[in-house]
Design a protein around this motif. Sequence first.
Motif, PDB file in Angstrom:
ATOM      1  N   HIS A  67      59.073  59.341  46.296  1.00  0.00           N
ATOM      2  CA  HIS A  67      59.954  58.664  47.259  1.00  0.00           C
ATOM      3  C   HIS A  67      61.426  58.960  46.977  1.00  0.00           C
ATOM      4  O   HIS A  67      62.213  59.176  47.910  1.00  0.00           O
ATOM      5  N   LEU A  68      61.809  58.960  45.700  1.00  0.00           N
ATOM      6  CA  LEU A  68      63.195  59.273  45.357  1.00  0.00           C
ATOM      7  C   LEU A  68      63.528  60.710  45.738  1.00  0.00           C
ATOM      8  O   LEU A  68      64.584  60.975  46.344  1.00  0.00           O
ATOM      9  N   SER A  69      62.664  61.651  45.380  1.00  0.00           N
ATOM     10  CA  SER A  69      62.908  63.060  45.684  1.00  0.00           C
ATOM     11  C   SER A  69      63.056  63.281  47.180  1.00  0.00           C
ATOM     12  O   SER A  69      63.957  63.996  47.632  1.00  0.00           O
ATOM     13  N   LYS A  70      62.181  62.669  47.950  1.00  0.00           N
ATOM     14  CA  LYS A  70      62.246  62.836  49.414  1.00  0.00           C
ATOM     15  C   LYS A  70      63.562  62.292  49.965  1.00  0.00           C
ATOM     16  O   LYS A  70      64.182  62.920  50.840  1.00  0.00           O
ATOM     17  N   TYR A  71      63.991  61.158  49.443  1.00  0.00           N
ATOM     18  CA  TYR A  71      65.269  60.596  49.895  1.00  0.00           C
ATOM     19  C   TYR A  71      66.417  61.552  49.580  1.00  0.00           C
ATOM     20  O   TYR A  71      67.260  61.837  50.444  1.00  0.00           O
ATOM     21  N   LEU A  72      66.464  62.047  48.356  1.00  0.00           N
ATOM     22  CA  LEU A  72      67.545  62.945  47.957  1.00  0.00           C
ATOM     23  C   LEU A  72      67.523  64.240  48.768  1.00  0.00           C
ATOM     24  O   LEU A  72      68.581  64.756  49.168  1.00  0.00           O
ATOM     25  N   LEU A  73      66.338  64.763  49.007  1.00  0.00           N
ATOM     26  CA  LEU A  73      66.223  66.011  49.772  1.00  0.00           C
ATOM     27  C   LEU A  73      66.728  65.821  51.196  1.00  0.00           C
ATOM     28  O   LEU A  73      67.397  66.705  51.746  1.00  0.00           O
ATOM     29  N   LYS A  74      66.432  64.672  51.791  1.00  0.00           N
ATOM     30  CA  LYS A  74      66.923  64.382  53.138  1.00  0.00           C
ATOM     31  C   LYS A  74      68.445  64.274  53.171  1.00  0.00           C
ATOM     32  O   LYS A  74      69.069  64.497  54.217  1.00  0.00           O
ATOM     33  N   GLU A  75      69.030  63.934  52.020  1.00  0.00           N
ATOM     34  CA  GLU A  75      70.493  63.853  51.912  1.00  0.00           C
ATOM     35  C   GLU A  75      71.105  65.203  51.521  1.00  0.00           C
ATOM     36  O   GLU A  75      72.285  65.273  51.164  1.00  0.00           O
ATOM     37  N   ASN A  76      70.289  66.251  51.571  1.00  0.00           N
ATOM     38  CA  ASN A  76      70.720  67.629  51.275  1.00  0.00           C
ATOM     39  C   ASN A  76      71.126  67.847  49.819  1.00  0.00           C
ATOM     40  O   ASN A  76      71.890  68.760  49.512  1.00  0.00           O
ATOM     41  N   ILE A  77      70.596  67.002  48.935  1.00  0.00           N
ATOM     42  CA  ILE A  77      70.804  67.206  47.507  1.00  0.00           C
ATOM     43  C   ILE A  77      69.767  68.216  47.008  1.00  0.00           C
ATOM     44  O   ILE A  77      68.600  68.178  47.407  1.00  0.00           O
TER      45      ILE A  77
END
Length: 340
Positions: free
Chosen positions: A20-30
């Motif tokens: 869940h954390l990774s998906k959130y960060l990826l959506k934020e273009n991190i």
Amino acid sequence: MKLPNEQILVTGCAGFIGFHLSKYLLKENIEVIGVDNINDYYDINLKYSRLDILKKYNNFKFYKVSLEDEKDINNIFVDNNIKYVVNLAAQAGVRYSLKNPKAYIDSNIVGFLSILEACKNHDIKHLVYASSSSVYGGNKQVPFSTNHNVDHPVSLYAATKKANELMAHTYSHLYNLPTTGLRFFTVYGPWGRPDMALFLFTDAILKDKPINVFNYGKMVRDFTYVDDIVEGIVKLINHIPQKNKEWNDKSSECSKSFAPYKIYNIGNNCPIELEYFISVLEDKLGKSAIKKYLPMQPGDVPKTYADVSDLEKDISFKPKTDIEDGINEFVDWYRDYYKR
């Protein structure tokens, strides 16, 4: 929620919270560097399904590595420009620690040392790592505060998490490595772990099988929805602890230090009785549970309840998801994923 525009390493990226954390960060273009060993503690197909979602993002790079493989971990830091680390990989589960204690030493102690060494050697700006509400062990005073003593663990799992906090403090002191430990309180939600109560109960009720209700239903848990957990982690990534020059050994603030070190509880701050938790699930499923009442399991505690005042003060953290909405979200995901 300001995020650093630099590479973030997330260990345990195929796990529940890590996904869940990774998906959130990826959506934020991190740019996320993900590490997971895909162990078989529970169904690896669930882990690969999470991983398949993450791999759809071009800003995600994955390494299948165990934390205790120190050379491989170090090479990941050498090959990338990692500046922030969120260490969520660990051997989880209180009850399993009674059966396979060595797995906890390998992953949670030796593995965490590998992460600390890599952070020390590669100029990491901030290490955020998973601890657990289990560290409160025999504590009776609630809500649990980060300023309470946590020297009486009741499971090896809890002992390894307390050890992580001590190890992190040592590296914060010796090498000026900023570290933040997060004591998670009973995280639940979509893509959750099959060994957790909500998953076990849902599966059993739908199959007309009995559920084990420990402590004769008198358990109380500070159930915390995974999206609230992710929000707290994200806000803390760039909230780097500073040395507290006024701290001394007579201070009651155990969660702070003369080193760049901090400990937080991250929970819902709203404990729920297990019987009510089950009733909400029954309503959502439209089926009654067959309950098998049992005594307390070794290593378990009767009640968890998080004091999150530090998080509220430092990053305006306030859980938003009530238990009814959270259970609804989980059941919808479960039915869709397993087609039941």
